[in-house]
Design a protein around this motif. Structure first.
Motif, PDB file in Angstrom:
ATOM      1  N   ALA A  27      -1.776 -11.628  12.977  1.00  0.00           N
ATOM      2  CA  ALA A  27      -2.125 -10.395  12.271  1.00  0.00           C
ATOM      3  C   ALA A  27      -1.480 -10.496  10.895  1.00  0.00           C
ATOM      4  O   ALA A  27      -0.421 -11.110  10.734  1.00  0.00           O
ATOM      5  N   HIS A  28      -2.110  -9.878   9.916  1.00  0.00           N
ATOM      6  CA  HIS A  28      -1.622  -9.983   8.541  1.00  0.00           C
ATOM      7  C   HIS A  28      -1.608  -8.607   7.881  1.00  0.00           C
ATOM      8  O   HIS A  28      -2.476  -7.771   8.146  1.00  0.00           O
ATOM      9  N   GLY A  29      -0.619  -8.394   7.027  1.00  0.00           N
ATOM     10  CA  GLY A  29      -0.557  -7.166   6.257  1.00  0.00           C
ATOM     11  C   GLY A  29       0.374  -7.320   5.069  1.00  0.00           C
ATOM     12  O   GLY A  29       1.098  -8.301   4.953  1.00  0.00           O
ATOM     13  N   PHE A  30       0.341  -6.319   4.194  1.00  0.00           N
ATOM     14  CA  PHE A  30       1.248  -6.322   3.051  1.00  0.00           C
ATOM     15  C   PHE A  30       1.467  -4.904   2.563  1.00  0.00           C
ATOM     16  O   PHE A  30       0.676  -3.999   2.840  1.00  0.00           O
ATOM     17  N   VAL A  31       2.572  -4.730   1.843  1.00  0.00           N
ATOM     18  CA  VAL A  31       2.852  -3.468   1.164  1.00  0.00           C
ATOM     19  C   VAL A  31       3.120  -3.788  -0.299  1.00  0.00           C
ATOM     20  O   VAL A  31       3.779  -4.779  -0.627  1.00  0.00           O
ATOM     21  N   VAL A  32       2.592  -2.940  -1.187  1.00  0.00           N
ATOM     22  CA  VAL A  32       2.776  -3.127  -2.622  1.00  0.00           C
ATOM     23  C   VAL A  32       4.162  -2.598  -3.004  1.00  0.00           C
ATOM     24  O   VAL A  32       4.485  -1.438  -2.752  1.00  0.00           O
ATOM     25  N   THR A  33       4.966  -3.464  -3.602  1.00  0.00           N
ATOM     26  CA  THR A  33       6.342  -3.105  -3.956  1.00  0.00           C
ATOM     27  C   THR A  33       6.516  -2.787  -5.437  1.00  0.00           C
ATOM     28  O   THR A  33       7.557  -2.281  -5.836  1.00  0.00           O
TER      29      THR A  33
END
Length: 183
Positions: free
Chosen positions: A119-125
């Motif tokens: 599974a893949h994800g990201f958060v904008v920092t």
């Protein structure tokens, strides 16, 4: 290209060579031969789709995967910065349910290879981010699933500055214990 092995088998961080001077820089973002050597693929990985998303601060996308037509993803950021995460969903793997995260940014030009089975994800920092990724299979919304970004059994340490901005699909993410996974 420098290859950074992660604690999870097959999940890699790629650091391309950057050639820069007072005019700017040049970077080879993809070279099929070098990529195949880096991932140790016995047969060529074939990319079929390129995607580009733009998101603002605290937008959290994920954790996404497809139960059929699983996608390997080569991901990078060309503007801004994200904290990028992959979770091993291969039940037969000794690292099943474990996660790895790293900063991808326009500045560091790093990429992450997320093979099928994750599974893949990201958060904008930062203020915003333009996120590009190549996929090894086509998007199939009927097979797409979402693991809860905040599942305590996984325990991802997201570097959030406030509440995450989520899609409806991601607000309804499934706990790993109840999710469809790969063998």
């Amino acid at each position: 290209m420098n290859i950074v092995r992660t604690p999870i088998a097959d999940l890699l961080v790629l650091e391309p060579r950057v050639f820069g001077d007072e005019r700017g820089f040049f970077v080879e973002s993809y070279n099929e031969r070098r990529f195949q050597e880096a991932i140790g693929a016995p047969e060529a990985v074939r990319f079929v789709q390129d995607n580009h998303s733009r998101s603002s601060r605290n937008v959290l996308r994920g954790l996404h995967y497809q139960v059929r037509q699983p996608q390997g993803k080569l991901v990078r950021v060309v503007a801004g910065e994200v904290f990028d995460v992959a979770v091993d969903l291969r039940r037969s793997s000794p690292t099943f349910g474990k996660w790895f995260g790293t900063i991808l940014s326009a500045e560091n030009k790093r990429q992450m290879w997320v093979p099928a089975g994750f599974a893949h994800g990201f958060v904008v920092t930062g203020e915003s981010a333009d996120f590009l990724y190549k996929t090894t299979d086509y998007w199939a919304p009927e097979y797409e699933r979402s693991i809860a970004w905040n599942d305590p059994a996984i325990g991802i340490e997201w570097p959030l500055s406030g509440a995450p901005v989520l899609s409806e699909k991601d607000r309804k993410g499934t706990l790993l214990a109840d999710a469809e996974v790969y063998e």
